[in-house]
Scaffold this motif. Sequence first.
Motif, PDB file in Angstrom:
ATOM      1  N   ILE A  34       0.749  -1.018  -0.082  1.00 61.11           N
ATOM      2  CA  ILE A  34      -0.049  -0.111  -0.069  1.00 61.11           C
ATOM      3  C   ILE A  34       0.874   1.265   0.022  1.00 61.11           C
ATOM      4  CG2 ILE A  34      -1.883   1.123   1.373  1.00 61.11           C
ATOM      5  CD1 ILE A  34      -2.807  -1.106   0.007  1.00 61.11           C
ATOM      6  N   ASP A  35       1.918   1.190   0.811  1.00 62.94           N
ATOM      7  CA  ASP A  35       2.785   2.573   1.000  1.00 62.94           C
ATOM      8  C   ASP A  35       3.384   2.664  -0.436  1.00 62.94           C
ATOM      9  OD1 ASP A  35       2.190   3.052   3.590  1.00 62.94           O
ATOM     10  OD2 ASP A  35       3.695   1.748   4.295  1.00 62.94           O
ATOM     11  N   ILE A  36       3.979   1.597  -1.072  1.00 64.92           N
ATOM     12  CA  ILE A  36       4.597   1.645  -2.330  1.00 64.92           C
ATOM     13  C   ILE A  36       3.804   2.137  -3.339  1.00 64.92           C
ATOM     14  CG2 ILE A  36       5.819   0.371  -4.295  1.00 64.92           C
ATOM     15  CD1 ILE A  36       6.828  -1.608  -2.129  1.00 64.92           C
ATOM     16  N   VAL A  37       2.502   1.770  -3.545  1.00 67.98           N
ATOM     17  CA  VAL A  37       1.497   2.266  -4.513  1.00 67.98           C
ATOM     18  C   VAL A  37       1.328   3.563  -4.379  1.00 67.98           C
ATOM     19  CG1 VAL A  37      -0.969   1.905  -5.199  1.00 67.98           C
ATOM     20  CG2 VAL A  37       0.564   0.047  -4.904  1.00 67.98           C
ATOM     21  N   VAL A  38       1.197   4.275  -2.898  1.00 67.82           N
ATOM     22  CA  VAL A  38       0.705   5.339  -2.680  1.00 67.82           C
ATOM     23  C   VAL A  38       1.749   6.396  -3.251  1.00 67.82           C
ATOM     24  CG1 VAL A  38       0.562   7.104  -0.760  1.00 67.82           C
ATOM     25  CG2 VAL A  38      -0.820   5.016  -0.560  1.00 67.82           C
ATOM     26  N   GLY A  39       3.312   5.945  -3.061  1.00 68.33           N
ATOM     27  CA  GLY A  39       4.308   6.700  -3.558  1.00 68.33           C
ATOM     28  C   GLY A  39       4.083   6.790  -4.926  1.00 68.33           C
ATOM     29  N   LEU A  40       3.546   5.806  -5.530  1.00 65.86           N
ATOM     30  CA  LEU A  40       3.760   5.603  -7.166  1.00 65.86           C
ATOM     31  C   LEU A  40       2.747   6.547  -7.311  1.00 65.86           C
ATOM     32  CD1 LEU A  40       4.463   2.042  -7.699  1.00 65.86           C
ATOM     33  CD2 LEU A  40       6.150   3.776  -8.093  1.00 65.86           C
ATOM     34  N   GLU A  41       1.591   6.472  -7.050  1.00 68.64           N
ATOM     35  CA  GLU A  41       0.319   7.591  -7.312  1.00 68.64           C
ATOM     36  C   GLU A  41       0.586   8.992  -6.789  1.00 68.64           C
ATOM     37  OE1 GLU A  41      -3.077   5.488  -5.613  1.00 68.64           O
ATOM     38  OE2 GLU A  41      -3.164   4.139  -6.875  1.00 68.64           O
ATOM     39  N   ALA A  51       5.756   9.535  -8.279  1.00 74.83           N
ATOM     40  CA  ALA A  51       6.819   8.822  -8.373  1.00 74.83           C
ATOM     41  C   ALA A  51       7.127   7.787  -9.424  1.00 74.83           C
ATOM     42  CB  ALA A  51       7.578   8.075  -7.007  1.00 74.83           C
ATOM     43  N   ASP A  52       8.413   7.891 -10.175  1.00 76.34           N
ATOM     44  CA  ASP A  52       8.646   6.678 -11.350  1.00 76.34           C
ATOM     45  C   ASP A  52       8.834   5.549 -11.025  1.00 76.34           C
ATOM     46  OD1 ASP A  52       8.418   8.762 -14.006  1.00 76.34           O
ATOM     47  OD2 ASP A  52       9.444   9.908 -12.378  1.00 76.34           O
ATOM     48  N   ASP A  53       9.512   5.298  -9.752  1.00 76.27           N
ATOM     49  CA  ASP A  53      10.066   3.951  -9.086  1.00 76.27           C
ATOM     50  C   ASP A  53      10.446   4.184  -7.732  1.00 76.27           C
ATOM     51  OD1 ASP A  53      10.983   1.434  -9.166  1.00 76.27           O
ATOM     52  OD2 ASP A  53      12.347   1.536 -10.852  1.00 76.27           O
ATOM     53  N   TYR A  54      10.780   3.126  -7.255  1.00 74.03           N
ATOM     54  CA  TYR A  54      11.045   2.870  -5.791  1.00 74.03           C
ATOM     55  C   TYR A  54      12.201   1.996  -5.556  1.00 74.03           C
ATOM     56  CZ  TYR A  54       8.625  -1.476  -5.325  1.00 74.03           C
ATOM     57  OH  TYR A  54       8.337  -2.663  -5.495  1.00 74.03           O
ATOM     58  N   GLY A 105      10.840  -6.275 -13.250  1.00 72.83           N
ATOM     59  CA  GLY A 105      10.255  -4.959 -12.781  1.00 72.83           C
ATOM     60  C   GLY A 105       8.963  -5.630 -11.977  1.00 72.83           C
ATOM     61  N   ASP A 106       8.473  -4.468 -11.271  1.00 75.38           N
ATOM     62  CA  ASP A 106       7.186  -4.538 -10.671  1.00 75.38           C
ATOM     63  C   ASP A 106       5.957  -4.438 -11.268  1.00 75.38           C
ATOM     64  OD1 ASP A 106       5.370  -4.365  -8.508  1.00 75.38           O
ATOM     65  OD2 ASP A 106       6.642  -3.774  -7.020  1.00 75.38           O
ATOM     66  N   SER A 107       5.034  -4.925 -11.285  1.00 73.55           N
ATOM     67  CA  SER A 107       3.768  -4.610 -11.994  1.00 73.55           C
ATOM     68  C   SER A 107       3.075  -3.657 -11.598  1.00 73.55           C
ATOM     69  CB  SER A 107       2.812  -5.830 -12.518  1.00 73.55           C
ATOM     70  OG  SER A 107       2.465  -6.294 -11.238  1.00 73.55           O
ATOM     71  N   ARG A 108       3.325  -3.346 -10.140  1.00 74.80           N
ATOM     72  CA  ARG A 108       2.586  -2.015  -9.396  1.00 74.80           C
ATOM     73  C   ARG A 108       2.842  -0.801 -10.071  1.00 74.80           C
ATOM     74  NH1 ARG A 108       3.931  -4.012  -3.296  1.00 74.80           N
ATOM     75  NH2 ARG A 108       5.891  -4.368  -4.455  1.00 74.80           N
ATOM     76  N   LEU A 109       4.279  -0.627 -10.780  1.00 73.98           N
ATOM     77  CA  LEU A 109       4.572   0.553 -11.454  1.00 73.98           C
ATOM     78  C   LEU A 109       3.743   0.650 -12.714  1.00 73.98           C
ATOM     79  CD1 LEU A 109       8.566  -0.488 -11.976  1.00 73.98           C
ATOM     80  CD2 LEU A 109       7.413   1.381 -10.310  1.00 73.98           C
ATOM     81  N   VAL A 110       3.300  -0.385 -13.272  1.00 70.60           N
ATOM     82  CA  VAL A 110       2.225  -0.067 -14.656  1.00 70.60           C
ATOM     83  C   VAL A 110       0.779   0.242 -14.013  1.00 70.60           C
ATOM     84  CG1 VAL A 110       1.329  -1.116 -16.441  1.00 70.60           C
ATOM     85  CG2 VAL A 110       3.740  -1.890 -15.883  1.00 70.60           C
ATOM     86  N   ALA A 136       0.293   1.813 -11.135  1.00 70.43           N
ATOM     87  CA  ALA A 136       0.269   3.178 -10.400  1.00 70.43           C
ATOM     88  C   ALA A 136       0.156   4.050 -11.622  1.00 70.43           C
ATOM     89  CB  ALA A 136       1.029   3.375  -9.710  1.00 70.43           C
ATOM     90  N   CYS A 137       0.987   4.023 -12.805  1.00 67.05           N
ATOM     91  CA  CYS A 137       1.174   4.870 -13.818  1.00 67.05           C
ATOM     92  C   CYS A 137      -0.223   4.947 -14.627  1.00 67.05           C
ATOM     93  CB  CYS A 137       2.291   4.521 -14.470  1.00 67.05           C
ATOM     94  SG  CYS A 137       2.811   5.644 -15.818  1.00 67.05           S
ATOM     95  N   VAL A 138      -0.870   3.953 -14.577  1.00 69.17           N
ATOM     96  CA  VAL A 138      -2.283   3.854 -15.482  1.00 69.17           C
ATOM     97  C   VAL A 138      -3.052   4.821 -14.723  1.00 69.17           C
ATOM     98  CG1 VAL A 138      -4.156   2.612 -16.122  1.00 69.17           C
ATOM     99  CG2 VAL A 138      -1.712   1.733 -16.747  1.00 69.17           C
ATOM    100  N   GLN A 139      -3.220   4.549 -13.367  1.00 67.50           N
ATOM    101  CA  GLN A 139      -4.074   5.268 -12.636  1.00 67.50           C
ATOM    102  C   GLN A 139      -3.691   6.766 -12.566  1.00 67.50           C
ATOM    103  OE1 GLN A 139      -6.814   4.109 -11.016  1.00 67.50           O
ATOM    104  NE2 GLN A 139      -6.062   2.254 -12.016  1.00 67.50           N
TER     105      GLN A 139
END
Length: 235
Positions: A86-93, A96-99, A196-201, A203-206
């Motif tokens: 959740i913290d990672i997704v919040v950061g990406l949203e 952020a481009d990556d973590y 890669g982490d699919s959460r990057l995709v 979060a970027c789509v959101q």
Amino acid sequence: MPRVLVVEDDAAIAEALQLALTTLGHDVRTAGSAEAGLEALRSPDPVDLAVVDVMLPGMDGFEFCRRVSANDALPLVLLTARSDPIDIVVGLECGADDYVVKPVEPRVLDARIKAVLRRGSAAAEEVGAEPTVAASQRTVGSLVVDELAMRVTRGGVEVHLTPTELRLLMELAQHAGHALTRRALLERVWDYGYLGDSRLVDACVQRLRAKVEDDPANPVLITTVRGVGYRLERS
């Protein structure tokens, strides 16, 4: 030589990262708080990317990313001690481009920095490229994706996108009407492949939907293909 700003309140970590990244070929400056980081970004000598710790005193790294992303296309990489998804997704949203999760391995951070910067430089190279037959404007509803100018408009108004968001939308536009898997998008947009982490995709789509959809909660332009990935619908 890439110019990198490290926003980290732990002086020992900041110094270690500055030394390691400098050794790896970066021009590194540091800031001990988000507020100091924002001030550093107003310097006449701009940076190419910021590496930002999440747990900062006062304004945290999430808010730093929100403020920077609202006005700038500066690439951002989060440093987090939190491995909670959740913290990672919040950061990406937040923009952020990556973590990278602490404790940080400098060569891993170096690789992530270079990958993020490649996305920005690839977009710039495409802007300067000669037009090709395949290059064209693509229209989906009120959204116009101009692949030659590397510009996106919605209802005639230009949409501010980060380099990563722009590359993602361009990739979807080039395959409009076809579903692209998260893995394919990681390889083509993030250059990460199986690491890669699919959460990057996701979060970027959101973030993209928030900028191009009339109702991001009920998208009609960038749709989810359940169990597969995403598709940009044809006009």
